[in-house]
Design a protein around this motif. Sequence first.
Motif: not given
Lengths: 508, 340
Positions: B292-309
């Motif tokens: 959860g922290v990873l997903s939220t953090g990546l969103i807050l950092l504006s990391v693109p969805f594809f990169t999040q995966l």
Amino acid sequence: MNDEPLLRIEDVTKRFGATLALDHVRFELQAGEVHALMGENGAGKSTLMKILSGNIERDSGQIYMDGRAIDIRTPLDARAHGIAIIHQELNTVPHMSVAENLSLGREPRTRFGVLDRRRVRRDAREKLARIGSDIDPDRPLGSLSVGMQQMVEIARAVSEEARVLVLDEPTAALSRAEAQQLYALIGQMRTAGVGLIYISHRMEEVWQLADRVTVLRDGGYVGTGLMADLTPEDVVRMMVGRAMGDLYDHPRRTTGKPMLSVENLTGDGIGPVSFDVHAGEVVAMAGLIGSGRTEVARLIFGADRRSGGRVTIDGRDSRPSGPHAAIGDGFGMVPEDRKDQGLFLDHTVEINIAISSLDRLSTAGVVHRAETREAVLAEMKRLHLRQNAIDLAVKALSGGNQQKAALARWLMRDSQVLILDEPTRGVDIGAKREIYELIDELAKAGKAILVISSDLPEAIGISDRLLVMREGRIVHEIQSSSATEEDVMAHATGTAVRRVGASEGVEA
Amino acid sequence: MSDNRNAVAPSAAEAHPKAPFDFAKWWDRVGILMVLVALVLLMALIAPNFNRIDNLLNIARAISVNAILAAGLTFVILTGGIDLSVGSIIAVSGVIAVVLAIAGLPAPLAVTAGMLVGAACGLVNGALTAYLALAPFIVTLGTMTFLRGLAYTITAGQPIVSSDLNFKGIGNGYVSGIPAPVIVMAIVFLVAWFLLERTRYGRHVYAVGGNAQAARLAGVRVNRVTLSVYVIAGACAGLAGVIFAARVISAQPTAGTGYELDAIAAVVLGGTSLAGGRGRIVGTLIGSIILGVLSTGLILLSVPFFTQLLIKGVVIILAVTIDSLKTRPLPFLTAGRRKG
């Protein structure tokens, strides 16, 4: 024997962290010699063999073959030098065929790079023929008995021109007929100039097979001698560092009322079987592997489905729907295969011992932890198990201590009838003796004990009465004090009736 | 037995030398927690607004569905089983709870019904696995497909939106400032922890996963335990489905698609072995939080969805690698281990 031995191990030392597993150990093997390697569990035999087979590296010391120093760092190195090991646990793929197993890792291919099935089969037949075996190469390996699987392993080693062959407790799981077949094969290999290192806890067969023996104790080299110059007592003294006395010595027991009564019990291929075990009595069940001893135990214990008959414990009927119900009736069973059926190897000693008594150590399903721990510690103390082992995974214990943990489970439960299936298999002499003493103590406390053992001197020595099974039935019953091995064996094999089939092995 | 309370420890035990450093043990105890702490610190430093209370509560709420799912799945995986159908159970139970609520069933009953639907699905999984001895992977692959189809069938493929859904509070409400689903999640983990760590049943779950044959011969009713863990996983999935439906105030036939994999990832990340017999429910909670922290953090950092995966995939594989080192450590980690 010529001057330079086939294999010479000199001053090999191996340290695991703080533990000195091998301390300047030496060992010598001539071509055409059977050299027994003996010692209690943990004495360093396995470590030494693992070094020889390249599974672990030595810290220091030298290994020579034909007088030339060789360097073994990986299993491939060992193979290249012609060193092969038949492990206690076989390294084979059970659902593949015998032929496929034999060509594993060096499969022949056709010109098109496809697996050459015909050659796989032909090679397999040749390899098996070299050791005089007529095992069908198309059968799945897992469908063969352990003894036959071992033959396949040996066939592989022979086909790879092994010059040094290590047999690690090869007869631990074999029937007598299978063992005889193995002995014949060992004789054959010796004639062919192969050097054999034979690890076994069975004195009798060591004297029958080996030319010399080397004994290790606590990672150190104790000595080497010719079998002809030594008695089993000498070797035991070397192994344990003291004299043992008579292993099976137990006082005459007085027995009470029948505690376990079995009447016309039948199951798949078993029975009808009838017998009693009295309170305070130790009854041993002898017979060949496959004679139905384990099956009878499982039927009594509710592990397999009965098709008929009656079992009573202390006068009460017992028709368990499963082992949990049999345990509730007062039974306890230590199964034959400690690792697969007896223990939770990755779990702690504590839970392994407590698992069957949790109903008594919990209220409304909630476990009383302090009480459980205390009760486990008490049983561990009784069995001379180190107290601080309670939180170790049970697999970290030696074979003997694992078996004690398996026994402790039923001591804790205070089961009235104990069924012990091969309680000392793969257990060193020190632990064996402790297990015998424990059986004796339990009998004195009024428990009824049924012991299944393939070790005949043991079966006769520790019991009051002996039942001999053959082909799913009890064919003979005798007071242990008047039983002889020959007599028991004759009944177990049915020799008087059909002597011809004896050498054909099991599953005939 | 209480009379030898003080007599049981011989001096040899006390004189036992201090055990050398054991990586596996250390990792078991605190490894995954350290990963979480490091991750949180990292995010607090580099992600804007990460360490604001409202954001942390949002993270907690966002992970609650996956965490509840993973809690139930932990039981199944501890017995050496697997349940792929939990994602589909989310849809079916959510759909049925919404339909019943619209039909006039009071909120507590609708929520209970959702859980019972999940438990019933688990009962089918468990019965097929335990009594017909079918492979749970295949059984639950089948029910996963079937239940997804069922959710589509009930809703005719369309979401059923009900803006005044009577149980929407369980997804969107707050109790003393804490989101309701977070409270539900906390209760689920407390109960799961108690069952696994303190009861006989919990010991039996571990025993079945450690060695089913040995468990049977030790008196564990293996079939019953196996059946029960699937029922627990189903009930947890049912509860997660109700919360999901409440969150989106509608019955979604596509709800929970792929959630089973996130839940499995959380369980494994938390150190539970897929082979069974080894693991901790606390680890599962930490595993869920990490994801959860990873997903939220990546969103807050504006990391693109594809990169999040990409990043999530790497994290999961890293975790499994470390887990496998625990069971068969590399040579440099085995110092101090006694030979056989």
